[in-house]
Design an enzyme around this catalytic site. Structure first.
Site, short mmCIF file in Angstrom:
data_model
loop_
_atom_site.label_atom_id
_atom_site.label_comp_id
_atom_site.label_asym_id
_atom_site.label_seq_id
_atom_site.Cartn_x
_atom_site.Cartn_y
_atom_site.Cartn_z
N TYR A 39 0.47 -1.57 -0.14
CA TYR A 39 0.24 -0.05 0.11
C TYR A 39 0.75 1.35 0.06
O TYR A 39 1.99 0.92 0.19
CB TYR A 39 -0.68 -0.47 1.52
CG TYR A 39 -0.17 0.29 2.39
CD1 TYR A 39 -0.33 1.69 3.13
CD2 TYR A 39 0.33 -0.50 3.41
CE1 TYR A 39 0.26 1.78 4.44
CE2 TYR A 39 1.07 -0.50 4.16
CZ TYR A 39 0.86 1.27 5.03
OH TYR A 39 1.71 1.40 5.95
N LYS A 156 6.56 -1.74 2.04
CA LYS A 156 5.97 -1.09 2.49
C LYS A 156 4.28 -2.48 2.27
O LYS A 156 3.27 -1.73 1.33
CB LYS A 156 5.06 -0.16 1.93
CG LYS A 156 4.10 1.18 3.28
CD LYS A 156 4.17 1.78 2.51
CE LYS A 156 3.00 3.50 3.14
NZ LYS A 156 3.64 3.26 4.30
N GLU A 188 12.71 2.30 13.49
CA GLU A 188 11.42 3.73 13.32
C GLU A 188 10.15 2.91 14.61
O GLU A 188 10.49 2.20 15.93
CB GLU A 188 11.47 2.68 12.04
CG GLU A 188 10.29 1.80 12.49
CD GLU A 188 10.20 1.30 10.56
OE1 GLU A 188 10.15 2.26 9.56
OE2 GLU A 188 10.00 0.21 9.91
N LEU A 212 11.27 0.58 7.40
CA LEU A 212 10.79 1.44 6.16
C LEU A 212 11.13 2.59 5.45
O LEU A 212 10.82 3.46 6.13
CB LEU A 212 9.08 1.44 6.26
CG LEU A 212 7.96 2.42 5.03
CD1 LEU A 212 8.66 1.81 4.09
CD2 LEU A 212 6.41 2.26 4.92
#
Length: 298
Positions: A39, A156, A188, A212
């Site tokens: 996505y 993702k 993250e 990411l």
């Protein structure tokens, strides 16, 4: 905000535009069965996509890494995003376009369908509320967590259970986000990238399979170069995060925000720092430049 999304907004699925209430996919879609898809979320300001090329570049990378054929050309994706914005009658300044591509509908089997099936494409416009001035001034509180997700965080993927559990840990702790660490090194947040400021320099983990690559990775580097702040991508140990002068997070919807508390301890002075404030001004200038370019085109 957005006129069309308050009732029954128009979405795109299976090659056609439909009201959201009529949109559906098969229960055998591999995105539903296996989370087999990717996505993107593209922020919209003043009715225009922000850093659209970079988002489509990442969509290409994610599709390639899980071997889903690209269902549209670059021009078709751009046209779809603009058509969706137009069909939701977006008159406000902020929105986001959500794009999802799954491997498609097939008999339930872990292996990829052979021959390949047609990918399922879904897209919609949704409201996006930028951070308020109060949030910008107050900053965010976070907790640290071990990063227990899979080893392909650079994709993702719609398989977001690890991120969901991390975000829920923040909710249960009564804080805004988490900062995750793998083997003692910063990765993250649950849905954002984390930035560390020390001695006036901005640090972040390198772009690899453990994080990411947020679109703001490139933007933050550009902004740092513009305003003369040294920008470094290198492994960041937990001790460096705990002793940081400033911490920040970025994402498409959160833009850039200061973190003022980590594990109930103040970060630096416990207030948004000078580096954050400089980057925030530069970020806002980029958004305003988009508005200016639209005005000049009219």
């Amino acid at each position: 905000m957005i006129q069309g999304v308050k009732g029954d907004p128009t979405v795109y699925v299976g090659g056609e535009f439909l009201p959201l209430s009529r949109a559906s996919v098969s229960v055998l879609d591999r995105g539903f069965i296996f989370g087999d898809g990717i996505y993107e979320v593209v922020p919209i300001y003043f009715g225009q996509p922000f850093r659209m090329a970079e988002h489509l570049d990442r969509l290409d990378r994610s599709l390639a890494k899980i071997e889903i054929s690209q269902p549209m050309s670059r021009e078709q994706w751009e046209g779809l995003v603009r058509d969706l914005i137009a069909k939701t009658d977006s008159q406000g300044n902020c929105a986001m376009v959500y794009i999802q591509v799954t491997r498609g509908v097939a008999k339930r089997d872990h292996a990829f369908p052979s021959p390949p099936v047609k990918p399922t494409v879904f897209a919609m416009v949704a409201p996006m509320v930028p951070p308020t001035e109060q949030v910008r001034r107050a900053g965010l509180k976070v907790i640290s967590l071990p990063d227990e997700r899979w080893l392909h965080c650079d994709i993702k993927s719609v398989s977001l259970l690890g991120n969901v559990l991390a975000k829920q840990a923040a909710v249960k702790a009564g804080v805004d986000e988490v900062v995750q660490f793998r083997d003692g090194m910063l990765t993250e947040g649950a849905s954002c990238n984390i930035w560390v400021v020390k001695d006036g320099k901005v640090y972040a983990p390198p772009k690899n399979h453990l994080v990411l690559e947020g679109i703001r990775y490139g933007l933050m580097q550009e902004l740092c170069e513009e305003i003369g702040i040294q920008f470094l991508l290198k492994p960041v140990p937990k001790e460096a995060v705990q002793s940081a002068d400033e911490l920040m997070l970025t994402s498409a919807t959160k833009e850039v925000l200061p973190i003022v508390e980590l594990d109930a301890q103040p970060v630096g002075s416990g207030r948004p720092g000078h580096v954050y404030e400089s980057l925030r001004r530069a970020y806002d200038a980029r958004i305003q430049a988009l508005s200016q370019s639209i005005s000049e085109a009219l």
